[in-house]
Scaffold this motif. Structure first.
Motif, short mmCIF file in Angstrom:
data_model
loop_
_atom_site.label_atom_id
_atom_site.label_comp_id
_atom_site.label_asym_id
_atom_site.label_seq_id
_atom_site.Cartn_x
_atom_site.Cartn_y
_atom_site.Cartn_z
N TRP A 116 -10.64 7.33 -1.75
CA TRP A 116 -11.08 8.13 -0.39
C TRP A 116 -10.37 9.33 -0.47
O TRP A 116 -9.39 9.63 0.40
N PRO A 117 -10.73 10.07 -1.29
CA PRO A 117 -10.20 11.50 -1.25
C PRO A 117 -10.47 12.47 -0.19
O PRO A 117 -9.59 13.21 0.15
N ALA A 118 -11.59 12.21 0.40
CA ALA A 118 -12.03 12.99 1.73
C ALA A 118 -10.90 12.63 2.84
O ALA A 118 -11.11 13.38 3.71
N PHE A 119 -10.31 11.50 2.66
CA PHE A 119 -9.35 11.13 3.93
C PHE A 119 -7.84 11.08 3.24
O PHE A 119 -6.96 10.33 3.91
N ALA A 120 -7.71 12.06 2.21
CA ALA A 120 -6.22 11.97 1.78
C ALA A 120 -5.31 12.35 2.80
O ALA A 120 -4.22 11.87 2.84
N SER A 121 -5.55 13.42 3.55
CA SER A 121 -4.42 13.99 4.54
C SER A 121 -4.26 12.98 5.75
O SER A 121 -3.12 12.65 5.93
N TYR A 122 -4.95 12.14 6.11
CA TYR A 122 -4.75 10.86 6.98
C TYR A 122 -4.14 9.93 6.20
O TYR A 122 -3.20 9.36 6.98
N LEU A 123 -4.15 9.62 5.15
CA LEU A 123 -3.68 8.59 4.37
C LEU A 123 -2.07 8.83 4.13
O LEU A 123 -1.18 7.93 4.01
N GLU A 124 -2.15 10.21 3.92
CA GLU A 124 -0.73 10.63 3.64
C GLU A 124 0.07 10.52 4.99
O GLU A 124 1.30 10.18 5.15
N ASP A 125 -0.36 10.54 6.23
CA ASP A 125 0.03 10.65 7.55
C ASP A 125 0.56 9.09 7.62
O ASP A 125 1.51 8.69 8.25
N ILE A 126 -0.38 8.03 7.29
CA ILE A 126 -0.20 6.76 7.46
C ILE A 126 0.98 6.24 6.52
O ILE A 126 1.82 5.53 6.97
N THR A 127 1.08 6.72 5.24
CA THR A 127 2.16 6.45 4.13
C THR A 127 3.50 7.04 4.96
O THR A 127 4.50 6.30 4.90
N PHE A 128 3.54 8.49 5.46
CA PHE A 128 4.66 8.94 6.01
C PHE A 128 5.28 7.96 7.31
O PHE A 128 6.27 7.75 7.34
N LEU A 129 4.20 7.63 8.15
CA LEU A 129 4.66 6.91 9.30
C LEU A 129 5.31 5.47 8.83
O LEU A 129 6.04 5.00 9.55
N LYS A 130 4.70 4.93 7.89
CA LYS A 130 5.00 3.63 7.49
C LYS A 130 6.66 3.76 7.00
O LYS A 130 7.33 2.55 7.30
N THR A 131 7.28 4.84 6.97
CA THR A 131 8.68 4.92 6.36
C THR A 131 9.49 4.93 7.76
O THR A 131 10.63 4.63 7.48
N SER A 132 8.82 5.02 8.90
CA SER A 132 9.49 5.13 10.11
C SER A 132 9.65 3.61 10.55
O SER A 132 10.82 3.28 11.64
N PHE A 133 9.47 2.51 9.91
CA PHE A 133 9.48 1.17 10.15
C PHE A 133 10.32 0.46 9.35
O PHE A 133 10.24 0.88 7.86
N ASN A 134 11.04 -0.60 9.57
CA ASN A 134 11.85 -1.45 8.75
C ASN A 134 10.75 -2.17 7.98
O ASN A 134 11.04 -2.44 6.87
N SER A 135 9.66 -2.80 8.57
CA SER A 135 8.67 -3.19 7.92
C SER A 135 7.30 -3.14 8.75
O SER A 135 7.35 -3.40 10.04
N SER A 136 6.09 -3.07 8.17
CA SER A 136 5.04 -3.02 8.73
C SER A 136 3.96 -3.51 7.76
O SER A 136 4.07 -3.20 6.81
N GLU A 137 2.76 -3.78 8.58
CA GLU A 137 1.63 -4.18 7.38
C GLU A 137 0.27 -3.77 8.33
O GLU A 137 0.31 -3.89 9.82
N ILE A 138 -0.88 -3.70 8.01
CA ILE A 138 -1.92 -3.38 8.61
C ILE A 138 -2.78 -4.37 8.06
O ILE A 138 -3.45 -4.89 6.77
N ILE A 139 -3.48 -5.31 9.16
CA ILE A 139 -4.40 -6.45 8.55
C ILE A 139 -5.72 -6.29 9.14
O ILE A 139 -6.07 -5.61 10.48
N HIS A 140 -6.54 -7.10 8.78
CA HIS A 140 -8.19 -7.02 9.40
C HIS A 140 -8.45 -8.28 10.15
O HIS A 140 -7.97 -9.45 9.66
N ILE A 141 -8.91 -8.19 11.39
CA ILE A 141 -9.11 -9.17 12.23
C ILE A 141 -10.71 -8.88 12.59
O ILE A 141 -11.14 -8.04 12.33
N PRO A 142 -11.41 -10.04 13.21
CA PRO A 142 -12.66 -9.88 13.54
C PRO A 142 -12.92 -9.21 14.68
O PRO A 142 -11.74 -8.98 15.52
N ARG A 143 -13.81 -8.44 14.95
CA ARG A 143 -14.33 -7.72 16.21
C ARG A 143 -14.13 -8.48 17.39
O ARG A 143 -13.60 -7.85 18.33
N THR A 144 -14.45 -9.76 17.32
CA THR A 144 -14.23 -10.65 18.60
C THR A 144 -12.85 -10.73 19.02
O THR A 144 -12.46 -11.06 20.30
#
Length: 216
Positions: A154-182
């Protein structure tokens, strides 16, 4: 203690053991017990909601179980072609901040996917600022999950993904999961309501903003 708590306690003891052995992560046994009891109660409420119908005033319970101990933060973005604003919403369960919500609008994003990733980034910033360092972020956007897991695609979103990578360093542990819309109805309602506002708005509180309209 209720009988159904014991299975959850055993499960989280096992997960704590794995975190220690494989990741060298320590967790206070009292936190393990509290987290297991909380997840047990949420599971029981989920079973009741299936029989009684969805109650939008309650926390939507995800079907996935996080691999880290910590708090939940549900996020969602709202985008509509030709609207002035995009909407962002999140709903969290945090120790000391139970039921805290966030909602704001920003200048319209380029696409629905842009609004989703912008909502996630804002939620991560808010959790960091609240000094919550163990957080599971939940999204109903499957494309966002693919983007986070395969950033090179997803090269078009590279700057956003860099922000996420940087923000994750602020946490001792974190993860992103998928859930149903409902299971993400509260964050969705917050994002859509913020998007429809005629002026710029931003809100973070345990109470709903005066301009909130769940029917929008």
């Amino acid at each position: 203690m209720e009988d159904h708590h014991f299975a959850w306690i055993l499960w989280y003891i096992w997960k704590g053991r794995n975190n220690k052995v494989f990741s060298n992560l320590d967790m206070d046994p009292r936190d393990t017990l509290k987290l297991a009891e909380t997840e047990s109660l949420l599971w029981a409420e989920a079973q009741n909601s299936q029989n009684q119908g969805m109650d939008h005033t309650r926390l939507p319970v995800p079907v996935a179980i996080p691999t880290i101990p910590g708090r939940w933060c549900f996020t969602d973005g709202s985008w509509k072609n030709q609207d002035i604003y995009s909407g962002q919403g999140w709903y969290s369960t945090l120790e000391g901040f139970d039921g805290l919500i966030g909602a704001r609008n920003t200048r319209a994003s380029q696409s629905p996917l842009h609004s989703e990733i912008e909502a996630l980034i804002w939620a991560m910033e808010c959790m960091r600022n609240l000094r919550q360092f163990r957080v599971t972020f939940a999204t109903d956007c499957a494309q966002l999950m693919k983007m986070v897991s395969e950033p090179e695609e997803w090269p078009a979103f590279a700057s956003y993904l860099e922000d996420i990578t940087f923000l994750k360093t602020s946490f001792n542990s974190s993860e992103i999961i998928h859930i149903p819309r409902t299971h993400n109805s509260r964050a969705d309602s917050l994002a859509r309501s913020a998007r429809k506002q005629p002026l710029s708005v931003v809100h973070m509180d345990a109470k709903l903003p005066v301009w909130f309209a769940e029917s929008i």
